[in-house]
Design a protein around this motif. Sequence first.
Motif, mmCIF file in Angstrom:
data_model
loop_
_atom_site.group_PDB
_atom_site.id
_atom_site.type_symbol
_atom_site.label_atom_id
_atom_site.label_comp_id
_atom_site.label_asym_id
_atom_site.label_seq_id
_atom_site.Cartn_x
_atom_site.Cartn_y
_atom_site.Cartn_z
ATOM 1 N N VAL A 11 0.729 -1.350 -0.566
ATOM 2 C CA VAL A 11 -0.091 0.055 -0.058
ATOM 3 C C VAL A 11 0.848 1.074 -0.077
ATOM 4 O O VAL A 11 1.868 1.061 0.694
ATOM 5 C CB VAL A 11 -1.404 -0.266 1.632
ATOM 6 N N GLU A 12 0.263 2.157 -1.078
ATOM 7 C CA GLU A 12 0.723 3.721 -0.869
ATOM 8 C C GLU A 12 0.440 4.323 -0.109
ATOM 9 O O GLU A 12 -1.430 4.430 -0.026
ATOM 10 C CB GLU A 12 0.851 4.157 -2.178
ATOM 11 N N THR A 13 0.429 5.422 1.383
ATOM 12 C CA THR A 13 -0.056 5.527 2.122
ATOM 13 C C THR A 13 -0.229 7.352 1.533
ATOM 14 O O THR A 13 0.871 8.077 1.357
ATOM 15 C CB THR A 13 -0.048 4.835 3.484
ATOM 16 N N THR A 14 -1.420 8.445 2.655
ATOM 17 C CA THR A 14 -0.745 9.656 2.691
ATOM 18 C C THR A 14 0.020 9.775 3.796
ATOM 19 O O THR A 14 0.617 10.497 4.667
ATOM 20 C CB THR A 14 -2.811 10.438 3.317
ATOM 21 N N GLY A 59 4.784 9.720 -5.481
ATOM 22 C CA GLY A 59 3.952 10.356 -7.183
ATOM 23 C C GLY A 59 2.646 10.116 -7.293
ATOM 24 O O GLY A 59 2.597 10.814 -8.220
ATOM 25 N N ILE A 60 2.278 9.852 -6.423
ATOM 26 C CA ILE A 60 0.671 10.704 -6.315
ATOM 27 C C ILE A 60 0.018 11.454 -6.093
ATOM 28 O O ILE A 60 0.466 12.230 -5.081
ATOM 29 C CB ILE A 60 0.150 9.399 -5.680
ATOM 30 N N GLU A 61 -0.702 12.258 -7.172
ATOM 31 C CA GLU A 61 -0.860 13.776 -6.994
ATOM 32 C C GLU A 61 -2.224 14.018 -6.730
ATOM 33 O O GLU A 61 -3.091 12.520 -6.725
ATOM 34 C CB GLU A 61 -0.644 14.750 -8.027
ATOM 35 N N ASP A 62 -3.339 14.513 -6.258
ATOM 36 C CA ASP A 62 -4.133 14.945 -5.738
ATOM 37 C C ASP A 62 -5.655 14.719 -7.017
ATOM 38 O O ASP A 62 -6.646 13.938 -7.073
ATOM 39 C CB ASP A 62 -4.877 15.959 -5.575
ATOM 40 N N ALA A 63 -5.082 15.602 -8.275
ATOM 41 C CA ALA A 63 -5.537 14.921 -9.280
ATOM 42 C C ALA A 63 -5.975 13.498 -9.626
ATOM 43 O O ALA A 63 -6.505 12.764 -10.568
ATOM 44 C CB ALA A 63 -4.402 15.509 -10.730
ATOM 45 N N ASP A 64 -4.583 13.142 -9.172
ATOM 46 C CA ASP A 64 -4.932 11.627 -9.836
ATOM 47 C C ASP A 64 -5.734 10.080 -9.775
ATOM 48 O O ASP A 64 -5.964 9.560 -9.702
ATOM 49 C CB ASP A 64 -3.544 10.481 -9.815
ATOM 50 N N VAL A 65 -6.368 10.820 -8.114
ATOM 51 C CA VAL A 65 -6.626 9.925 -7.293
ATOM 52 C C VAL A 65 -8.433 10.481 -7.319
ATOM 53 O O VAL A 65 -9.202 9.638 -7.361
ATOM 54 C CB VAL A 65 -6.596 9.845 -6.179
ATOM 55 N N ALA A 66 -8.696 11.820 -8.272
ATOM 56 C CA ALA A 66 -10.111 12.200 -8.603
ATOM 57 C C ALA A 66 -11.150 11.675 -9.010
ATOM 58 O O ALA A 66 -12.119 11.935 -8.357
ATOM 59 C CB ALA A 66 -9.775 13.340 -8.988
ATOM 60 N N ALA A 67 -10.515 10.385 -9.924
ATOM 61 C CA ALA A 67 -12.207 9.587 -10.217
ATOM 62 C C ALA A 67 -11.232 8.069 -9.736
ATOM 63 O O ALA A 67 -12.578 7.081 -10.640
ATOM 64 C CB ALA A 67 -11.895 9.671 -11.619
ATOM 65 N N ALA A 68 -10.708 8.066 -9.052
ATOM 66 C CA ALA A 68 -10.430 5.739 -8.811
ATOM 67 C C ALA A 68 -11.650 6.122 -7.103
ATOM 68 O O ALA A 68 -12.095 7.047 -6.496
ATOM 69 C CB ALA A 68 -9.302 6.473 -7.621
ATOM 70 N N PRO A 69 -11.743 5.292 -7.188
ATOM 71 C CA PRO A 69 -12.278 4.185 -6.269
ATOM 72 C C PRO A 69 -12.171 4.703 -4.482
ATOM 73 O O PRO A 69 -10.900 4.990 -4.204
ATOM 74 C CB PRO A 69 -12.788 3.085 -6.477
ATOM 75 N N GLU A 147 10.130 0.738 -10.709
ATOM 76 C CA GLU A 147 9.161 2.152 -10.363
ATOM 77 C C GLU A 147 9.392 1.811 -8.376
ATOM 78 O O GLU A 147 8.449 1.364 -8.417
ATOM 79 C CB GLU A 147 8.428 2.893 -10.613
ATOM 80 N N ALA A 148 9.962 2.357 -7.683
ATOM 81 C CA ALA A 148 9.701 2.167 -5.484
ATOM 82 C C ALA A 148 8.677 3.045 -5.208
ATOM 83 O O ALA A 148 8.565 4.489 -6.380
ATOM 84 C CB ALA A 148 11.436 3.076 -5.957
ATOM 85 N N HIS A 149 8.039 2.758 -4.973
ATOM 86 C CA HIS A 149 6.910 3.229 -4.551
ATOM 87 C C HIS A 149 6.025 3.137 -5.279
ATOM 88 O O HIS A 149 4.594 5.022 -4.709
ATOM 89 C CB HIS A 149 7.105 4.347 -3.895
ATOM 90 N N SER A 150 5.494 2.797 -6.122
ATOM 91 C CA SER A 150 4.451 2.122 -6.778
ATOM 92 C C SER A 150 3.755 0.634 -5.759
ATOM 93 O O SER A 150 4.894 -0.019 -6.709
ATOM 94 C CB SER A 150 4.927 2.086 -8.203
ATOM 95 N N ARG A 156 5.017 -6.705 -6.157
ATOM 96 C CA ARG A 156 5.941 -7.536 -7.480
ATOM 97 C C ARG A 156 7.054 -7.838 -7.319
ATOM 98 O O ARG A 156 7.023 -9.339 -6.843
ATOM 99 C CB ARG A 156 6.044 -7.072 -8.419
ATOM 100 N N ALA A 157 7.834 -7.163 -6.756
ATOM 101 C CA ALA A 157 9.136 -7.008 -6.214
ATOM 102 C C ALA A 157 9.170 -7.847 -4.633
ATOM 103 O O ALA A 157 10.413 -8.862 -4.884
ATOM 104 C CB ALA A 157 9.930 -6.245 -5.979
ATOM 105 N N ALA A 158 8.343 -7.792 -3.941
ATOM 106 C CA ALA A 158 8.253 -8.596 -1.981
ATOM 107 C C ALA A 158 7.905 -10.204 -3.370
ATOM 108 O O ALA A 158 8.218 -11.390 -2.430
ATOM 109 C CB ALA A 158 6.962 -7.856 -1.531
ATOM 110 N N ALA A 159 6.977 -10.367 -3.868
ATOM 111 C CA ALA A 159 6.173 -11.644 -5.079
ATOM 112 C C ALA A 159 7.861 -12.248 -4.696
ATOM 113 O O ALA A 159 8.222 -13.479 -5.065
ATOM 114 C CB ALA A 159 5.359 -10.833 -5.481
ATOM 115 N N ARG A 160 8.301 -11.517 -6.106
ATOM 116 C CA ARG A 160 9.838 -12.113 -6.711
ATOM 117 C C ARG A 160 10.685 -12.991 -5.649
ATOM 118 O O ARG A 160 11.020 -13.693 -5.404
ATOM 119 C CB ARG A 160 9.922 -11.580 -7.875
ATOM 120 N N LEU A 161 10.780 -11.832 -4.521
ATOM 121 C CA LEU A 161 11.808 -11.863 -3.426
ATOM 122 C C LEU A 161 11.207 -13.643 -2.977
ATOM 123 O O LEU A 161 12.164 -14.035 -2.457
ATOM 124 C CB LEU A 161 11.679 -11.403 -2.728
ATOM 125 N N LEU A 162 10.235 -13.245 -2.803
ATOM 126 C CA LEU A 162 9.445 -15.080 -1.680
ATOM 127 C C LEU A 162 10.136 -15.981 -2.333
ATOM 128 O O LEU A 162 10.667 -17.133 -1.835
ATOM 129 C CB LEU A 162 7.962 -14.564 -1.598
#
Length: 206
Positions: A11-14, A59-69, A147-150, A156-162
Amino acid sequence: MPRFDFAVVDVETTGFSPGRDDRIVEIAIVRLDAEGQVTGEFATLVKPDRDVGPTHVHGIEDADVAAAPRFADIAGDVARRLAGAVFTAHNVGFDLRFVAAEYERLGHRFPALPTLCTMSVARQLDGTLDSYNLDSCCARFGIRRPEAHSALHDARAAARLLQMLLHRPDVTSRDAMSIFRRMEPPPGLDAWPTIQASGRALPRGA
């Protein structure tokens, strides 16, 4: 070797305080079967109903989540992807607290889940690093992370590590099994709150 499916979550968070007013702004889940094979992926931005927080980090801006669920819109979809799987993440406590807080904010009981931390697994099965953050683990094992923090790239990276840790030729079955021997079977969908799946998602860059 493991007997359970894994749901690798990022998760990416505020911010860092899910019990206060910090929220999820992006979630990704990579589902692995007991053999470590990827069986599905889910990723979406999430409208937090507040500012998105540290854009310079995720890397997420307010405009990016305007139409997000909102999380309420995807709670049923997330439940279906976590049900019957071990909740897995790199530094698992962080991701688990945020996901649990989102359900509790909606008035739903979050089920008790078995968890697995890929940071702890890497430390237990490979003692060569000074740091076991995701950057260091990806560099150590040659894992591509565009892309870090995506959330999706990190999941995917954590899954591959496991996958790599559990199938390294120098890791004995005894070492691997010591991680799983106390783990309870993950609860199925009937343990989760009854929420209709919406099928909504707005992946980053869509």
